[in-house]
Design a protein around this motif. Structure first.
Motif, short mmCIF file in Angstrom:
data_model
loop_
_atom_site.label_atom_id
_atom_site.label_comp_id
_atom_site.label_asym_id
_atom_site.label_seq_id
_atom_site.Cartn_x
_atom_site.Cartn_y
_atom_site.Cartn_z
N ILE A 118 0.86 -1.17 0.00
CA ILE A 118 0.00 0.00 0.00
C ILE A 118 0.90 1.22 0.00
O ILE A 118 1.79 1.35 0.84
CB ILE A 118 -0.93 0.00 1.22
N ALA A 119 0.64 2.13 -0.94
CA ALA A 119 1.46 3.33 -1.06
C ALA A 119 0.75 4.58 -0.57
O ALA A 119 1.38 5.60 -0.34
CB ALA A 119 1.88 3.52 -2.52
N PHE A 120 -0.58 4.53 -0.41
CA PHE A 120 -1.34 5.71 -0.04
C PHE A 120 -2.57 5.30 0.75
O PHE A 120 -3.21 4.31 0.44
CB PHE A 120 -1.78 6.45 -1.31
N SER A 121 -2.89 6.06 1.78
CA SER A 121 -4.11 5.85 2.55
C SER A 121 -4.75 7.21 2.78
O SER A 121 -4.08 8.14 3.21
CB SER A 121 -3.80 5.19 3.88
N ASN A 122 -6.05 7.33 2.48
CA ASN A 122 -6.70 8.62 2.69
C ASN A 122 -7.41 8.66 4.04
O ASN A 122 -7.61 7.65 4.70
CB ASN A 122 -7.64 8.96 1.54
N LEU A 123 -7.80 9.86 4.45
CA LEU A 123 -8.44 10.05 5.74
C LEU A 123 -9.76 9.29 5.85
O LEU A 123 -10.10 8.77 6.91
CB LEU A 123 -8.68 11.54 6.00
N ALA A 124 -10.52 9.21 4.75
CA ALA A 124 -11.79 8.51 4.79
C ALA A 124 -11.59 7.04 5.15
O ALA A 124 -12.33 6.49 5.97
CB ALA A 124 -12.51 8.63 3.44
N LEU A 125 -10.58 6.40 4.57
CA LEU A 125 -10.30 5.00 4.88
C LEU A 125 -9.91 4.84 6.35
O LEU A 125 -10.36 3.92 7.02
CB LEU A 125 -9.20 4.45 3.97
N MET A 126 -9.12 5.77 6.84
CA MET A 126 -8.71 5.71 8.25
C MET A 126 -9.91 5.86 9.18
O MET A 126 -10.07 5.10 10.13
CB MET A 126 -7.67 6.80 8.55
N HIS A 127 -10.77 6.84 8.89
CA HIS A 127 -11.95 7.05 9.74
C HIS A 127 -12.91 5.87 9.68
O HIS A 127 -13.46 5.46 10.70
CB HIS A 127 -12.68 8.33 9.34
N MET A 128 -13.12 5.32 8.48
CA MET A 128 -14.05 4.19 8.34
C MET A 128 -13.55 2.94 9.03
O MET A 128 -14.30 2.27 9.73
CB MET A 128 -14.30 3.87 6.86
N THR A 129 -12.28 2.61 8.83
CA THR A 129 -11.76 1.34 9.30
C THR A 129 -11.28 1.35 10.74
O THR A 129 -11.20 0.31 11.38
CB THR A 129 -10.58 0.86 8.43
N GLY A 130 -10.92 2.52 11.24
CA GLY A 130 -10.39 2.61 12.60
C GLY A 130 -8.88 2.43 12.67
O GLY A 130 -8.28 2.58 13.73
N TYR A 131 -8.25 2.11 11.54
CA TYR A 131 -6.79 1.97 11.49
C TYR A 131 -6.16 3.34 11.25
O TYR A 131 -6.72 4.16 10.52
CB TYR A 131 -6.35 1.02 10.38
N SER A 132 -5.01 3.58 11.82
CA SER A 132 -4.29 4.82 11.55
C SER A 132 -3.64 4.73 10.17
O SER A 132 -3.47 3.63 9.62
CB SER A 132 -3.20 5.06 12.60
N GLY A 133 -3.27 5.86 9.63
CA GLY A 133 -2.58 5.87 8.34
C GLY A 133 -1.30 5.06 8.39
O GLY A 133 -0.98 4.31 7.46
N GLN A 134 -0.58 5.18 9.49
CA GLN A 134 0.67 4.43 9.64
C GLN A 134 0.42 2.92 9.66
O GLN A 134 1.15 2.15 9.05
CB GLN A 134 1.41 4.88 10.90
N GLU A 135 -0.63 2.50 10.38
CA GLU A 135 -0.96 1.07 10.42
C GLU A 135 -1.27 0.55 9.02
O GLU A 135 -0.81 -0.52 8.63
CB GLU A 135 -2.17 0.82 11.32
N ILE A 136 -2.05 1.31 8.27
CA ILE A 136 -2.43 0.88 6.92
C ILE A 136 -1.20 0.77 6.03
O ILE A 136 -1.03 -0.21 5.30
CB ILE A 136 -3.48 1.85 6.33
#
Length: 77
Positions: free
Chosen positions: A1-19
């Motif tokens: 994974i090269a990119f994670s947006n804020l929506a994915l972080m908010h929906m999933t509960g994972y931090s950007g760093q975790e993703i």
């Protein structure tokens, strides 16, 4: 994974760093087993398409343990 947006972080509960640190095994573990069928072909098409979105509906396990339907788009960057 090269990119994670804020929506994915908010929906999933994972931090950007975790993703961003997910290993391939961890990625597979959050995708519902039924929705993994044909996933390799989707990824391959996204890589070969060079910029074209490859959408797919699938269930992901959020950090709270629940399964949720998402529409995921893969693109070669």
């Amino acid at each position: 994974i090269a990119f994670s947006n804020l929506a994915l972080m908010h929906m999933t509960g994972y931090s950007g760093q975790e993703i961003l640190e997910f290993t391939p095994g961890q990625i597979l573990s959050v995708i519902h087993p039924t929705d993994r069928v044909g996933l390799e072909a989707v990824i391959e098409r996204a890589i070969l398409a060079e910029g074209e979105l490859e959408p797919r509906e699938m269930r992901l396990r959020f950090k709270d343990g629940g399964w949720h339907w998402l529409n995921i788009s893969a693109v070669h960057i």
